[in-house]
Design a protein around this motif. Sequence first.
Motif, mmCIF file in Angstrom:
data_model
loop_
_atom_site.group_PDB
_atom_site.id
_atom_site.type_symbol
_atom_site.label_atom_id
_atom_site.label_comp_id
_atom_site.label_asym_id
_atom_site.label_seq_id
_atom_site.Cartn_x
_atom_site.Cartn_y
_atom_site.Cartn_z
ATOM 1 N N HIS A 100 -5.358 4.496 5.919
ATOM 2 C CA HIS A 100 -6.782 4.227 5.696
ATOM 3 C C HIS A 100 -7.136 2.839 6.226
ATOM 4 C CE1 HIS A 100 -10.493 3.257 3.497
ATOM 5 N NE2 HIS A 100 -10.715 4.556 3.572
ATOM 6 N N HIS A 101 -6.257 1.886 5.969
ATOM 7 C CA HIS A 101 -6.462 0.519 6.455
ATOM 8 C C HIS A 101 -6.512 0.495 7.987
ATOM 9 C CE1 HIS A 101 -6.142 -3.855 6.641
ATOM 10 N NE2 HIS A 101 -5.192 -3.678 7.550
ATOM 11 N N ALA A 127 -10.128 3.890 -0.547
ATOM 12 C CA ALA A 127 -9.210 4.573 0.359
ATOM 13 C C ALA A 127 -9.186 6.075 0.111
ATOM 14 C CB ALA A 127 -7.807 4.001 0.215
ATOM 15 N N VAL A 159 -6.923 9.138 0.599
ATOM 16 C CA VAL A 159 -5.473 9.188 0.766
ATOM 17 C C VAL A 159 -4.914 10.603 0.909
ATOM 18 C CG1 VAL A 159 -5.037 6.959 -0.317
ATOM 19 C CG2 VAL A 159 -5.121 8.999 -1.737
ATOM 20 N N LEU A 180 -7.465 11.863 5.937
ATOM 21 C CA LEU A 180 -7.050 10.672 6.680
ATOM 22 C C LEU A 180 -6.896 10.968 8.164
ATOM 23 C CD1 LEU A 180 -4.595 8.781 4.358
ATOM 24 C CD2 LEU A 180 -6.584 7.859 5.525
ATOM 25 N N GLU A 212 -2.847 4.752 1.886
ATOM 26 C CA GLU A 212 -3.676 3.535 1.917
ATOM 27 C C GLU A 212 -3.451 2.757 3.212
ATOM 28 O OE1 GLU A 212 -3.870 2.641 -2.890
ATOM 29 O OE2 GLU A 212 -2.154 1.909 -1.721
ATOM 30 N N TRP A 233 0.825 -1.199 0.000
ATOM 31 C CA TRP A 233 0.000 0.000 0.000
ATOM 32 C C TRP A 233 0.863 1.255 0.000
ATOM 33 C CZ3 TRP A 233 -2.492 -2.691 4.617
ATOM 34 C CH2 TRP A 233 -3.600 -3.441 4.221
ATOM 35 N N TYR A 251 -10.002 2.053 9.003
ATOM 36 C CA TYR A 251 -11.092 1.123 8.729
ATOM 37 C C TYR A 251 -10.989 -0.097 9.650
ATOM 38 C CZ TYR A 251 -14.254 -2.164 6.592
ATOM 39 O OH TYR A 251 -15.269 -3.080 6.402
#
Length: 135
Positions: free
Chosen positions: A44-45, A70, A72, A77, A41, A37, A48
């Motif tokens: 974002h992971h 995502a 970004v 973020l 990203e 990523w 989430y």
Amino acid sequence: MKAQLLATLENSKQYTLNVAGKMPERGYSFKPVETVWTFGELLHHIAYGIQWWQENYIKGNEIAWAPPAAVVKKKELHSYLEQAYAELKATVDTSELTEDAVKGFHATLDHITHHRGQAVTYLRCQGIEPPEYGY
């Protein structure tokens, strides 16, 4: 026990936001190799993941892994991370925590820590000194 969980959560939040803040906006599209990523990203992971782990392992609601596209951009973020942490804090603060929920809380933090460590490596790859870890 809740006070300790909330203090641990606050520490995780502050360090995660500090790591996110160290990367300049242009670095949010950086990835050290093609197969991973981007920094954005990855963050974002994390955000989430906080929400997903909370639902599945703290609240006990079985939901599918279905992350949205995502976001970004740095500012968005940062807001997403703050929102995810705030929701987790509210859950811990207002819920009757079972033994499984506490295990889920620790699993959530473990997931955050795993990926935040990757984010620290991304910073170092860009020649950026990561923030000092505090506890």
